[in-house]
Design a protein around this motif. Structure first.
Motif, PDB file in Angstrom:
ATOM      1  N   ARG A 140       0.848  -1.201   0.000  1.00  8.71           N
ATOM      2  CA  ARG A 140       0.000   0.000   0.000  1.00  8.71           C
ATOM      3  C   ARG A 140       0.879   1.244   0.000  1.00  8.71           C
ATOM      4  O   ARG A 140       2.024   1.219   0.439  1.00  8.71           O
ATOM      5  CB  ARG A 140      -0.872   0.047   1.272  1.00  8.71           C
ATOM      6  N   THR A 141       0.312   2.321  -0.501  1.00 16.41           N
ATOM      7  CA  THR A 141       0.979   3.618  -0.414  1.00 16.41           C
ATOM      8  C   THR A 141       0.051   4.570   0.318  1.00 16.41           C
ATOM      9  O   THR A 141      -1.173   4.414   0.315  1.00 16.41           O
ATOM     10  CB  THR A 141       1.306   4.193  -1.808  1.00 16.41           C
ATOM     11  N   LEU A 142       0.665   5.557   0.939  1.00 13.70           N
ATOM     12  CA  LEU A 142      -0.064   6.528   1.743  1.00 13.70           C
ATOM     13  C   LEU A 142       0.687   7.845   1.659  1.00 13.70           C
ATOM     14  O   LEU A 142       1.920   7.849   1.711  1.00 13.70           O
ATOM     15  CB  LEU A 142      -0.121   6.022   3.191  1.00 13.70           C
ATOM     16  N   ASN A 143      -0.022   8.941   1.514  1.00 16.13           N
ATOM     17  CA  ASN A 143       0.628  10.250   1.525  1.00 16.13           C
ATOM     18  C   ASN A 143       0.459  10.845   2.918  1.00 16.13           C
ATOM     19  O   ASN A 143      -0.647  11.180   3.325  1.00 16.13           O
ATOM     20  CB  ASN A 143       0.019  11.178   0.469  1.00 16.13           C
ATOM     21  N   VAL A 144       1.566  10.945   3.657  1.00 17.05           N
ATOM     22  CA  VAL A 144       1.542  11.494   5.011  1.00 17.05           C
ATOM     23  C   VAL A 144       1.855  12.984   4.908  1.00 17.05           C
ATOM     24  O   VAL A 144       2.925  13.363   4.454  1.00 17.05           O
ATOM     25  CB  VAL A 144       2.557  10.776   5.920  1.00 17.05           C
TER      26      VAL A 144
END
Length: 190
Positions: A140-144
């Motif tokens: 998964r990818t996530l933009n923090v």
């Protein structure tokens, strides 16, 4: 909403806490001295870092590292070898002061004026888990966008606060966030 894992690894899954992976990545970005402290060059570099400026000396003194001028001179010229406990103290003081110095820079780079940083989360390793007990967990990818708590906890060396701050970000993955409490890797660049 899922709760935290209580018996992780009971059926053979392997991985480690996501906040530990984040701390490792931040440590890599901090750029510590590569030469080991047991080598004369590594010890000298760390001593220079801790004694070069008044700010560094004050931060090291706050951590309990207060060598005399004679000790420093002996350690630098190699006539005296510090004990193992002293080497550990020097290394701990160096890493703590380095984290404090780099934290503000990393925070600006990771937040990117509100745009945040893309984080790749690699799921836990289930190769040793029996097929009926395996979950479907994918990359998964996530933009923090808000790194403030994460970087502050990392700089302070507070694992519990770092874990809480990381979980607050991972919750953005939705109802499956509990599947990413343990991971094989977390990657991001600043």
């Amino acid at each position: 909403m899922p709760e935290r894992n209580i018996e992780f690894g009971k059926y053979g899954a392997r991985g480690f806490k996501g906040h530990e992976a984040v701390a490792r990545q931040l440590d890599d970005l901090a750029g510590y001295i590569a030469t080991p402290i047991t080598a004369r060059r590594g010890l000298s570099a760390r001593l220079n870092y801790l004694t070069r400026t008044a700010h560094a000396r004050a931060a090291a003194a706050a951590l309990g590292f207060t060598p005399t001028k004679a000790q420093l001179r002996g350690w630098r010229d190699g006539s005296v070898t510090p004990r193992r406990v002293t080497l550990e103290k020097i290394e701990q003081a160096y890493r703590t002061v380095r984290r404090e110095n780099v934290a503000r820079y990393l925070l600006a780079r990771l937040n990117r004026e509100g745009r945040g940083t893309r984080v790749e989360i690699h799921p836990l390793n289930q190769s040793q888990v029996d097929r009926p007990r395996q979950r479907v967990v994918e990359f998964r990818t996530l933009n923090v966008r808000h790194w403030d708590r994460i970087v502050a906890a990392w700089a302070a060396g507070d694992d519990q606060e770092l874990d809480d701050a990381w979980v607050d970000q991972v919750v953005d993955l939705g109802s499956q966030w509990g599947q990413y409490e343990y991971v094989t890797n977390v990657g991001f660049a600043a």
